[in-house]
Write a protein that holds these residues in place. Structure first.
Motif, mmCIF file in Angstrom:
data_model
loop_
_atom_site.group_PDB
_atom_site.id
_atom_site.type_symbol
_atom_site.label_atom_id
_atom_site.label_comp_id
_atom_site.label_asym_id
_atom_site.label_seq_id
_atom_site.Cartn_x
_atom_site.Cartn_y
_atom_site.Cartn_z
ATOM 1 N N GLU A 119 0.802 -1.144 -0.021
ATOM 2 C CA GLU A 119 -0.021 0.001 0.028
ATOM 3 C C GLU A 119 0.913 1.523 -0.006
ATOM 4 O O GLU A 119 0.344 2.259 -0.353
ATOM 5 C CB GLU A 119 -1.040 -0.067 1.324
ATOM 6 N N TYR A 120 2.010 1.074 0.497
ATOM 7 C CA TYR A 120 2.737 2.384 0.372
ATOM 8 C C TYR A 120 3.798 2.479 -0.644
ATOM 9 O O TYR A 120 4.441 3.237 -1.000
ATOM 10 C CB TYR A 120 3.913 2.246 1.787
ATOM 11 N N TYR A 121 3.615 1.532 -1.843
ATOM 12 C CA TYR A 121 4.205 1.703 -3.188
ATOM 13 C C TYR A 121 3.342 1.656 -4.258
ATOM 14 O O TYR A 121 3.610 0.986 -5.299
ATOM 15 C CB TYR A 121 5.270 0.412 -3.125
ATOM 16 N N GLY A 122 2.117 2.014 -3.885
ATOM 17 C CA GLY A 122 0.837 2.225 -5.276
ATOM 18 C C GLY A 122 0.160 0.619 -5.279
ATOM 19 O O GLY A 122 -1.027 0.587 -5.875
ATOM 20 N N GLY A 123 0.231 -0.073 -4.233
ATOM 21 C CA GLY A 123 -0.813 -1.260 -4.223
ATOM 22 C C GLY A 123 -0.543 -2.433 -5.022
ATOM 23 O O GLY A 123 -1.271 -3.274 -5.246
ATOM 24 N N ARG A 124 0.690 -2.392 -5.703
ATOM 25 C CA ARG A 124 0.809 -3.559 -6.716
ATOM 26 C C ARG A 124 2.489 -3.800 -6.519
ATOM 27 O O ARG A 124 3.177 -2.876 -6.451
ATOM 28 C CB ARG A 124 0.599 -3.194 -7.903
ATOM 29 N N SER A 125 2.699 -5.093 -6.767
ATOM 30 C CA SER A 125 4.158 -5.515 -6.440
ATOM 31 C C SER A 125 5.103 -4.703 -7.566
ATOM 32 O O SER A 125 4.631 -4.593 -8.728
ATOM 33 C CB SER A 125 4.261 -6.842 -6.622
ATOM 34 N N LEU A 126 6.138 -4.198 -6.895
ATOM 35 C CA LEU A 126 7.138 -3.677 -7.793
ATOM 36 C C LEU A 126 7.725 -4.563 -8.847
ATOM 37 O O LEU A 126 8.086 -4.269 -9.846
ATOM 38 C CB LEU A 126 8.319 -3.198 -7.001
ATOM 39 N N HIS A 127 7.462 -5.919 -8.592
ATOM 40 C CA HIS A 127 8.049 -7.159 -9.592
ATOM 41 C C HIS A 127 7.075 -7.095 -10.797
ATOM 42 O O HIS A 127 7.510 -7.661 -11.727
ATOM 43 C CB HIS A 127 8.476 -8.295 -8.800
ATOM 44 N N LEU A 136 9.494 4.855 -10.939
ATOM 45 C CA LEU A 136 8.691 6.148 -10.575
ATOM 46 C C LEU A 136 7.626 5.715 -9.654
ATOM 47 O O LEU A 136 7.309 6.663 -8.926
ATOM 48 C CB LEU A 136 8.003 6.345 -11.963
ATOM 49 N N ASN A 137 7.017 4.519 -9.598
ATOM 50 C CA ASN A 137 6.058 4.248 -8.484
ATOM 51 C C ASN A 137 6.922 4.374 -7.186
ATOM 52 O O ASN A 137 5.858 5.004 -6.017
ATOM 53 C CB ASN A 137 5.405 2.771 -8.801
ATOM 54 N N LEU A 138 7.657 4.018 -6.880
ATOM 55 C CA LEU A 138 8.454 4.333 -5.713
ATOM 56 C C LEU A 138 8.416 5.652 -5.270
ATOM 57 O O LEU A 138 8.394 5.808 -4.235
ATOM 58 C CB LEU A 138 10.058 3.393 -5.783
ATOM 59 N N PHE A 139 9.142 6.335 -6.452
ATOM 60 C CA PHE A 139 9.220 7.803 -6.054
ATOM 61 C C PHE A 139 7.922 8.603 -5.907
ATOM 62 O O PHE A 139 7.838 9.441 -4.881
ATOM 63 C CB PHE A 139 9.881 8.635 -7.416
ATOM 64 N N VAL A 140 6.940 8.250 -6.523
ATOM 65 C CA VAL A 140 5.728 9.003 -6.310
ATOM 66 C C VAL A 140 4.851 8.572 -4.985
ATOM 67 O O VAL A 140 4.565 9.281 -4.582
ATOM 68 C CB VAL A 140 4.463 8.543 -7.726
ATOM 69 N N ASN A 141 5.040 7.234 -4.757
ATOM 70 C CA ASN A 141 4.337 6.759 -3.552
ATOM 71 C C ASN A 141 4.979 6.898 -2.069
ATOM 72 O O ASN A 141 4.507 6.847 -1.256
ATOM 73 C CB ASN A 141 3.680 5.347 -3.905
ATOM 74 N N ARG A 142 6.457 6.629 -2.329
ATOM 75 C CA ARG A 142 7.313 6.531 -1.240
ATOM 76 C C ARG A 142 7.728 7.782 -0.696
ATOM 77 O O ARG A 142 8.090 7.913 0.664
ATOM 78 C CB ARG A 142 8.335 5.499 -1.254
ATOM 79 N N PHE A 143 8.071 8.970 -1.592
ATOM 80 C CA PHE A 143 8.754 9.932 -1.168
ATOM 81 C C PHE A 143 7.461 11.010 -0.875
ATOM 82 O O PHE A 143 6.437 11.177 -1.556
ATOM 83 C CB PHE A 143 9.396 10.476 -2.448
ATOM 84 N N SER A 144 7.783 11.900 0.293
ATOM 85 C CA SER A 144 6.597 12.824 0.859
ATOM 86 C C SER A 144 7.441 13.881 1.174
ATOM 87 O O SER A 144 8.954 14.102 1.060
ATOM 88 C CB SER A 144 5.836 12.117 1.826
ATOM 89 N N SER A 145 6.889 14.905 1.604
ATOM 90 C CA SER A 145 7.328 16.153 2.187
ATOM 91 C C SER A 145 8.127 15.762 3.454
ATOM 92 O O SER A 145 8.077 14.888 4.378
ATOM 93 C CB SER A 145 6.255 17.076 2.280
ATOM 94 N N LYS A 146 8.962 16.854 3.735
ATOM 95 C CA LYS A 146 9.849 16.696 4.981
ATOM 96 C C LYS A 146 10.592 15.496 5.022
ATOM 97 O O LYS A 146 10.631 14.784 6.071
ATOM 98 C CB LYS A 146 8.984 17.191 6.314
ATOM 99 N N GLY A 147 11.213 15.238 4.152
ATOM 100 C CA GLY A 147 12.303 14.001 4.218
ATOM 101 C C GLY A 147 13.563 14.258 3.502
ATOM 102 O O GLY A 147 13.901 15.107 2.803
ATOM 103 N N ILE A 148 14.520 13.519 3.450
ATOM 104 C CA ILE A 148 15.975 13.414 2.829
ATOM 105 C C ILE A 148 15.963 12.169 2.048
ATOM 106 O O ILE A 148 15.706 11.019 2.517
ATOM 107 C CB ILE A 148 16.988 13.666 3.914
ATOM 108 N N TYR A 149 16.103 12.251 0.975
ATOM 109 C CA TYR A 149 16.176 11.319 -0.050
ATOM 110 C C TYR A 149 17.628 11.186 -0.862
ATOM 111 O O TYR A 149 18.006 12.032 -1.416
ATOM 112 C CB TYR A 149 14.999 11.534 -1.220
ATOM 113 N N LEU A 150 18.114 10.055 -0.833
ATOM 114 C CA LEU A 150 19.615 10.015 -1.230
ATOM 115 C C LEU A 150 19.171 8.855 -2.346
ATOM 116 O O LEU A 150 19.047 7.595 -2.128
ATOM 117 C CB LEU A 150 20.521 8.968 -0.179
ATOM 118 N N LEU A 151 19.585 9.297 -3.914
ATOM 119 C CA LEU A 151 19.384 8.722 -4.997
ATOM 120 C C LEU A 151 20.497 8.067 -5.536
ATOM 121 O O LEU A 151 21.355 9.277 -6.115
ATOM 122 C CB LEU A 151 18.175 9.257 -5.956
ATOM 123 N N ASP A 152 21.078 6.732 -5.695
ATOM 124 C CA ASP A 152 22.116 6.420 -6.522
ATOM 125 C C ASP A 152 21.806 5.817 -7.800
ATOM 126 O O ASP A 152 21.102 4.854 -7.915
ATOM 127 C CB ASP A 152 22.709 5.180 -5.548
#
Length: 235
Positions: A119-127, A136-152
């Protein structure tokens, strides 16, 4: 911004000739300050940009194999050798965030399935999505305001169009969140007014977008494709 600086406590390192402490950019690191909500790390493979990003993730309490504070799963070589020698300065301190590591994303997606937290990743398996869709679903559903995001290297699975979509996500969250991104993408690096830190010199230096090798090579190729290919394939 939340993370103001990272300090390398090199006096505590027992063997400075050992990897990753012998990487030139890491050796010369003393204190690196962040002055922008969006900062890019650039440099060739092995320049230390991903190593430092992973070390920061370690000090944030994120899983260095990918994830946030509550994502605990095992992965070979996921421990940060540098992380224990870094000190982070915050204003204010924040615990919400995420470390996105492209090379271990498959293992992270399996972890999400096992935990039953779709449910925190759009309700559908990332696989069950294409690689680019799952990113993109990770970015849209998991990222929110007031956070620090480190992307490699988030561009690893993103088409040029989806990289533009990521730029929009950065824009929407940049007012309340902080992003530190290691990338080779000239599209992502084009985000307006972001700080770009180059790891290819002896010390980490800020540079302009147009001065990056990523921009210069891409522009030269697009404008002089036949000439560059002729030179490349010449015996």
């Amino acid at each position: 911004m939340y993370l103001r600086s990272v300090q390398f406590m090199k006096e505590k390192v027992e063997n400075a000739r050992q990897y990753p402490f012998n990487i030139p950019a890491i050796q010369s690191l003393q204190r690196l300050e962040f002055r922008n909500n969006i900062t890019f790390f650039v440099g060739e493979n092995g320049s230390g940009k991903s190593t430092l990003l992973e070390g920061i993730a370690h000090q944030c309490g994120f899983n260095t194999a990918g994830g946030g504070r509550n994502n605990v799963f095992e992965m070979h070589a996921s421990e940060s050798s540098l992380g224990d020698y870094l000190r982070l300065a915050w204003l204010p301190k924040i615990t919400n965030g995420f470390f996105m590591r492209s090379e271990s994303f498959y293992q992270f997606a399996s972890h999400v399935d096992e935990m039953g937290t779709l449910e925190y990743y759009g309700g559908r398996s990332l696989h069950e999505q294409s690689h680019g869709e799952s990113f993109l679903n990770l970015f849209v559903n998991r990222f929110s305001s007031k956070g620090i995001y480190l992307l490699d290297e988030p561009e690893a699975a993103l088409s040029p169009a989806r990289q533009l979509s990521l730029l929009r996500i950065l824009h929407d969250l940049s007012g309340t969140s902080q992003f530190i991104i290691a990338t080779h993408s000239p599209i992502l690096l084009g985000y307006p007014d972001a700080d770009i830190l180059n790891f290819d010199d002896i010390s980490i230096q800020k540079m302009a977008y147009e001065d990056t090798e990523h921009y210069q090579i891409t522009r030269s190729f697009l404008e002089n494709r036949h000439r560059m290919l002729d030179e490349l394939f010449k015996d």
